[in-house]
Design a protein around this motif. Sequence first.
Motif, PDB file in Angstrom:
ATOM      1  N   ILE A 279       0.835  -1.205   0.000  1.00  0.00           N
ATOM      2  CA  ILE A 279       0.000   0.000   0.000  1.00  0.00           C
ATOM      3  C   ILE A 279       0.865   1.249   0.000  1.00  0.00           C
ATOM      4  O   ILE A 279       0.527   2.268  -0.606  1.00  0.00           O
ATOM      5  CB  ILE A 279      -0.943  -0.019   1.220  1.00  0.00           C
ATOM      6  N   ASP A 280       2.021   1.162   0.661  1.00  0.00           N
ATOM      7  CA  ASP A 280       2.939   2.311   0.736  1.00  0.00           C
ATOM      8  C   ASP A 280       3.731   2.509  -0.548  1.00  0.00           C
ATOM      9  O   ASP A 280       4.487   3.465  -0.674  1.00  0.00           O
ATOM     10  CB  ASP A 280       3.892   2.106   1.917  1.00  0.00           C
ATOM     11  N   GLY A 281       3.576   1.596  -1.510  1.00  0.00           N
ATOM     12  CA  GLY A 281       4.240   1.770  -2.798  1.00  0.00           C
ATOM     13  C   GLY A 281       5.473   0.938  -3.019  1.00  0.00           C
ATOM     14  O   GLY A 281       6.201   1.155  -3.997  1.00  0.00           O
ATOM     15  N   ASP A 282       5.736  -0.041  -2.163  1.00  0.00           N
ATOM     16  CA  ASP A 282       6.908  -0.899  -2.316  1.00  0.00           C
ATOM     17  C   ASP A 282       6.654  -1.901  -3.444  1.00  0.00           C
ATOM     18  O   ASP A 282       5.847  -2.820  -3.304  1.00  0.00           O
ATOM     19  CB  ASP A 282       7.190  -1.625  -0.998  1.00  0.00           C
ATOM     20  N   GLU A 283       7.361  -1.737  -4.545  1.00  0.00           N
ATOM     21  CA  GLU A 283       7.146  -2.599  -5.714  1.00  0.00           C
ATOM     22  C   GLU A 283       7.528  -4.050  -5.433  1.00  0.00           C
ATOM     23  O   GLU A 283       6.915  -4.982  -5.956  1.00  0.00           O
ATOM     24  CB  GLU A 283       7.937  -2.063  -6.914  1.00  0.00           C
ATOM     25  N   ASP A 284       8.564  -4.259  -4.614  1.00  0.00           N
ATOM     26  CA  ASP A 284       8.949  -5.631  -4.266  1.00  0.00           C
ATOM     27  C   ASP A 284       7.815  -6.337  -3.530  1.00  0.00           C
ATOM     28  O   ASP A 284       7.516  -7.507  -3.804  1.00  0.00           O
ATOM     29  CB  ASP A 284      10.209  -5.621  -3.388  1.00  0.00           C
ATOM     30  N   ALA A 285       7.195  -5.637  -2.594  1.00  0.00           N
ATOM     31  CA  ALA A 285       6.088  -6.237  -1.840  1.00  0.00           C
ATOM     32  C   ALA A 285       4.897  -6.514  -2.745  1.00  0.00           C
ATOM     33  O   ALA A 285       4.233  -7.550  -2.619  1.00  0.00           O
ATOM     34  CB  ALA A 285       5.685  -5.310  -0.693  1.00  0.00           C
ATOM     35  N   ARG A 286       4.604  -5.605  -3.659  1.00  0.00           N
ATOM     36  CA  ARG A 286       3.491  -5.812  -4.591  1.00  0.00           C
ATOM     37  C   ARG A 286       3.724  -7.052  -5.452  1.00  0.00           C
ATOM     38  O   ARG A 286       2.833  -7.893  -5.616  1.00  0.00           O
ATOM     39  CB  ARG A 286       3.314  -4.578  -5.473  1.00  0.00           C
ATOM     40  N   ALA A 287       4.924  -7.145  -5.997  1.00  0.00           N
ATOM     41  CA  ALA A 287       5.232  -8.302  -6.843  1.00  0.00           C
ATOM     42  C   ALA A 287       5.171  -9.600  -6.044  1.00  0.00           C
ATOM     43  O   ALA A 287       4.688 -10.630  -6.538  1.00  0.00           O
ATOM     44  CB  ALA A 287       6.620  -8.128  -7.464  1.00  0.00           C
ATOM     45  N   GLN A 288       5.636  -9.561  -4.800  1.00  0.00           N
ATOM     46  CA  GLN A 288       5.633 -10.763  -3.980  1.00  0.00           C
ATOM     47  C   GLN A 288       4.211 -11.184  -3.620  1.00  0.00           C
ATOM     48  O   GLN A 288       3.887 -12.382  -3.615  1.00  0.00           O
ATOM     49  CB  GLN A 288       6.443 -10.517  -2.704  1.00  0.00           C
ATOM     50  N   LEU A 289       3.340 -10.209  -3.334  1.00  0.00           N
ATOM     51  CA  LEU A 289       1.954 -10.549  -3.015  1.00  0.00           C
ATOM     52  C   LEU A 289       1.225 -11.128  -4.221  1.00  0.00           C
ATOM     53  O   LEU A 289       0.466 -12.088  -4.098  1.00  0.00           O
ATOM     54  CB  LEU A 289       1.217  -9.302  -2.507  1.00  0.00           C
ATOM     55  N   ILE A 290       1.462 -10.554  -5.387  1.00  0.00           N
ATOM     56  CA  ILE A 290       0.839 -11.100  -6.595  1.00  0.00           C
ATOM     57  C   ILE A 290       1.313 -12.524  -6.839  1.00  0.00           C
ATOM     58  O   ILE A 290       0.527 -13.425  -7.147  1.00  0.00           O
ATOM     59  CB  ILE A 290       1.160 -10.206  -7.812  1.00  0.00           C
TER      60      ILE A 290
END
Length: 369
Positions: A279-290
């Motif tokens: 939610i804070d904009g961390d692209e690594d976290a977004r990719a990992q969640l997907i």
Amino acid sequence: MGSLGTAAMARMDDRLPWYRALSAEDRSWVGLVAQAGIAAFVEWFQHADEGRTTPSIEIFGTAPRELKRSVSLQQTVDLVRVVVEVVEAEVTDLAAPGGEELLRNAMLRYTRDVAFAAAQVYAREAEVRGAWDARLEALIVDALVRGEVDDGLHSWAAALGWTSSPVVVLAGYAPDADPQSVIDGMRDKGRRLGQDLLAGVQGDRLIVIVGGADSVKDAARHVVPRFGAGPIVIGPEVPDLHTAARSARAATAGLRAAAGWPDAPRPVLAEDLLAERAIDGDEDARAQLIENVYEPLEGTPLLDTLATYLEQGTSLEATARLLFVHPNTVRYRLKKITELTGYQPTEGRSAFTLQVGLILGRLSRTVVT
């Protein structure tokens, strides 16, 4: 002086195994230092009645800087002891009649000053080395936080003697105490535990890199008390310093996003803050969640089941009615979702993470025209 110097060299060769292991050049320099010490003593003692209350000890200036790295402080003490023993053995022949006690006392005083001189030499070297190590440490921490891993980082780490693996990075806030004293305390603690440790203060943040710990929990146990108030985030364990940028990136991103979970444990794993980081904009976290949440469920009934279950406020019966299936089928599918993603839909934090992963997955599949 020549005979005393020769005798001292012979005694060192006989008594000190490390001296015999030195290169011929280093042994030659050690010999010059010993002879310089004897010559300085003779010159001082010769004029002791002229008011020279303090001997002038500059004997270590004879040696090149490199010799201080070949000969330790303890070995220097051994050298001084051997030279004193050689001179003491010749006191009867060296002293004027009736002056043996005077010569011995002068030697004790001179030896004391030599010891202080040696301590000063090594203290200066330690200060210079310590300041240089501190600069290298700050450069390594800064490079890892910025993700700039290159040959320079490995050279800096090698200069500090870093060989440990695996590696874990922790991020938190610096305490009110002097940052350098905090870092020194952590480094001493790590050394006693057989772990390598690098640390740096960047603004109000304290970044700690721990190498050689048996586990993430073990890495955190002894450094967490050194942080200031506020959250502490532990990045994922990585195999070596070369890949530590990934752990540092996750830890610092977790620290930024930790405010989104006020009741988070201290310390908290960066993995447990994936939703807040995304939610804070961390692209690594977004990719990992997907990758962890959406992709394992994509194209299966499990995805619709999860979406419906979350939209219905985690109501099993409501989900079953909307999907036209038996509640036991919903239970079975929720269990499969847990097995595939590692998150349990019936648990609050896991349900929140699954919801964020579901949304991110949908957005990633949306074609913008």
